[in-house]
Design an enzyme around this catalytic site. Structure first.
Site, PDB file in Angstrom:
ATOM      1  N   GLY A   8       0.839  -1.209   0.000  1.00 42.86           N
ATOM      2  CA  GLY A   8       0.000   0.000   0.000  1.00 42.86           C
ATOM      3  C   GLY A   8       0.866   1.248   0.000  1.00 42.86           C
ATOM      4  O   GLY A   8       0.472   2.300   0.524  1.00 42.86           O
ATOM      5  N   GLY A  11      -0.408   4.753  -1.042  1.00 46.19           N
ATOM      6  CA  GLY A  11      -1.562   5.313  -0.336  1.00 46.19           C
ATOM      7  C   GLY A  11      -1.201   6.471   0.585  1.00 46.19           C
ATOM      8  O   GLY A  11      -0.053   6.942   0.588  1.00 46.19           O
ATOM      9  N   GLN A  12      -2.187   6.924   1.351  1.00 49.72           N
ATOM     10  CA  GLN A  12      -2.004   8.123   2.180  1.00 49.72           C
ATOM     11  C   GLN A  12      -0.878   7.939   3.196  1.00 49.72           C
ATOM     12  O   GLN A  12      -0.025   8.807   3.350  1.00 49.72           O
ATOM     13  CB  GLN A  12      -3.316   8.477   2.900  1.00 49.72           C
ATOM     14  CG  GLN A  12      -3.279   9.837   3.574  1.00 49.72           C
ATOM     15  CD  GLN A  12      -4.392  10.046   4.594  1.00 49.72           C
ATOM     16  OE1 GLN A  12      -5.111   9.110   4.946  1.00 49.72           O
ATOM     17  NE2 GLN A  12      -4.530  11.260   5.074  1.00 49.72           N
ATOM     18  N   ASP A  53       0.179  -7.229  -5.819  1.00 43.71           N
ATOM     19  CA  ASP A  53      -1.229  -7.409  -5.465  1.00 43.71           C
ATOM     20  C   ASP A  53      -1.263  -8.278  -4.214  1.00 43.71           C
ATOM     21  O   ASP A  53      -0.885  -9.451  -4.246  1.00 43.71           O
ATOM     22  CB  ASP A  53      -1.937  -8.098  -6.644  1.00 43.71           C
ATOM     23  CG  ASP A  53      -3.369  -8.463  -6.324  1.00 43.71           C
ATOM     24  OD1 ASP A  53      -3.833  -8.170  -5.203  1.00 43.71           O
ATOM     25  OD2 ASP A  53      -4.023  -9.049  -7.205  1.00 43.71           O
ATOM     26  N   TYR A 142     -15.439  -2.494   6.861  1.00 42.54           N
ATOM     27  CA  TYR A 142     -14.078  -2.023   7.160  1.00 42.54           C
ATOM     28  C   TYR A 142     -13.711  -2.355   8.604  1.00 42.54           C
ATOM     29  O   TYR A 142     -12.648  -2.903   8.889  1.00 42.54           O
ATOM     30  CB  TYR A 142     -14.042  -0.511   6.922  1.00 42.54           C
ATOM     31  CG  TYR A 142     -12.735   0.174   7.240  1.00 42.54           C
ATOM     32  CD1 TYR A 142     -11.647   0.066   6.403  1.00 42.54           C
ATOM     33  CD2 TYR A 142     -12.624   0.969   8.383  1.00 42.54           C
ATOM     34  CE1 TYR A 142     -10.458   0.727   6.689  1.00 42.54           C
ATOM     35  CE2 TYR A 142     -11.448   1.638   8.668  1.00 42.54           C
ATOM     36  CZ  TYR A 142     -10.361   1.515   7.828  1.00 42.54           C
ATOM     37  OH  TYR A 142      -9.186   2.165   8.107  1.00 42.54           O
TER      38      TYR A 142
HETATM   39  N1  SER Z   1      -9.628   7.156   8.257  1.00 48.15           N
HETATM   40  C1  SER Z   1     -10.254   5.881   8.079  1.00 48.15           C
HETATM   41  C2  SER Z   1     -11.531   6.003   7.357  1.00 48.15           C
HETATM   42  O1  SER Z   1     -12.156   7.019   7.493  1.00 48.15           O
HETATM   43  C3  SER Z   1     -10.520   5.228   9.389  1.00 48.15           C
HETATM   44  O2  SER Z   1      -9.433   4.504   9.783  1.00 48.15           O
HETATM   45  O3  SER Z   1     -11.913   5.090   6.691  1.00 48.15           O
END
Ligand code: SER
Length: 322
Positions: A8, A11-12, A53, A142
């Site tokens: 990842g 990503g951020q 992946d 999530y």
């Molecule tokens: N920042 C994340 C989200 O908003 C939470 O861990 O999905």
């Protein structure tokens, strides 16, 4: 930690963790792995980069063997709002990817950092001063992946001796890479709109308090936890950590101190509002402070100032900051 794989990486978190790890351990000791997104130039030019992946266990194994990896920062995952749109894919990537990483780590003796989240909590959780050990019961896909991930990481530690460690990150605020579809994204978007348009339409309602953290603290937390003395860790997965807690109107007021003509209105997104309403307002992060010395450096005021300065420089706007 001598040879590190970061999944990842585009990503951020990854886009800032990779340079920090390269600074600390040397650029030839950190392999950045991304998947769908085109990698940021610096990830490719300033060190090792590979496409990976995480749903493909064989591919993870071959990277780990090729580079003789001993530590994996496993960041690849779908965020909360995106996961609600595609729960099947979220399970495949978030749980399947973690399972693959843990299995490869078990077989190749790697330590694993797994980022859990405030999303690992749910509507039954005490929302203020949220304890380290408490009822979780998340009601988002999530969150279900995060709480299962915490348990799975603990299992791999106690059953197989894999050195798994993790934190429950709050909403993360950063200026380098945008988050990809989370509930706390408003706290990043607001800065872009403040700098570029002087106004923002917030998708969470007034009074929605959530834990937040500025990215330099988040990156430092991951590194410090992985470097900490294992003998002091009574917990493993995952430590509550926070740096600040605010509602949207408080963040807007903080920005207005620097951009007085900034204004904000609200169009609430019911999906993300419901997610936010199921998460803690303010976690207790005492266990992290006690067991590995966690200490945030940025509060709301310091984060706001730094975000505005850096984003203004990045976006090339005349500052308007007073
Ligand atoms: N920042 C994340 C989200 O908003 C939470 O861990 O999905």
């Amino acid at each position: 930690m001598k040879r590190i794989l970061v999944t990842g990486a585009t990503g951020q978190i990854g886009s800032e963790l990779v340079p920090a790890l390269r600074d600390r351990y040397g650029s030839n000791h950190v392999i950045a792995a991304g998947h769908k997104k085109t990698p940021q130039q610096n990830l490719v030019e300033e060190g090792l980069y590979t496409s990976l992946d995480v749903t493909d266990a064989t591919a993870i194994e071959s990277v780990v063997r090729e580079y003789r990896i001993d530590t994996i920062f496993h960041l690849a995952a779908l965020l909360s709002a995106v996961s609600e749109k595609n729960p099947q894919l979220a399970w495949k990537v978030n749980m399947g990817g973690l399972f693959n990483v843990l299995e490869v780590s078990r077989e190749n003796n790697c330590a694993v950092f797994f980022p859990s989240s405030i999303g690992a909590f749910g509507p039954d959780t005490p929302r203020d001063d949220t304890p380290q050990d408490t009822v979780q019961h998340p009601n988002t896909l999530y969150g279900i992946c995060k709480v299962s991930g915490e348990l799975l990481c603990n299992y791999y530690f106690s059953r197989f001796g894999v050195d798994t460690r993790g934190v429950r990150y709050p909403g993360l605020i950063s200026y380098k890479t945008l988050p990809g579809g989370g509930t706390t994204d408003y706290a990043v978007e607001i800065f872009y709109h403040a700098v570029q348009e002087r106004k923002y339409n917030c998708f969470l309602k007034q009074g929605t308090y959530l834990d937040m953290m500025y990215m330099p603290d988040a990156v430092r937390a991951a590194i410090e936890l992985m470097e900490s003395d294992a003998n002091r860790l009574k917990h493993r997965n995952a430590f509550n950590i926070t740096a600040m807690s605010f509602a949207p109107e408080e963040l807007a007021a903080s920005i207005q101190r620097y951009i007085p003509n900034f204004s904000m209105d609200y169009t609430v997104d019911p999906v993300r509002q419901a997610i936010a309403d199921s998460w803690p307002r303010h976690m207790n992060d005492h266990a992290a402070r006690e067991q590995w010395g966690w200490q945030p450096q940025y509060d709301l005021e310091q984060m706001t100032r730094d975000m505005l300065e850096r984003l203004t420089a990045k976006l090339g706007q005349s500052s308007g900051i007073v």
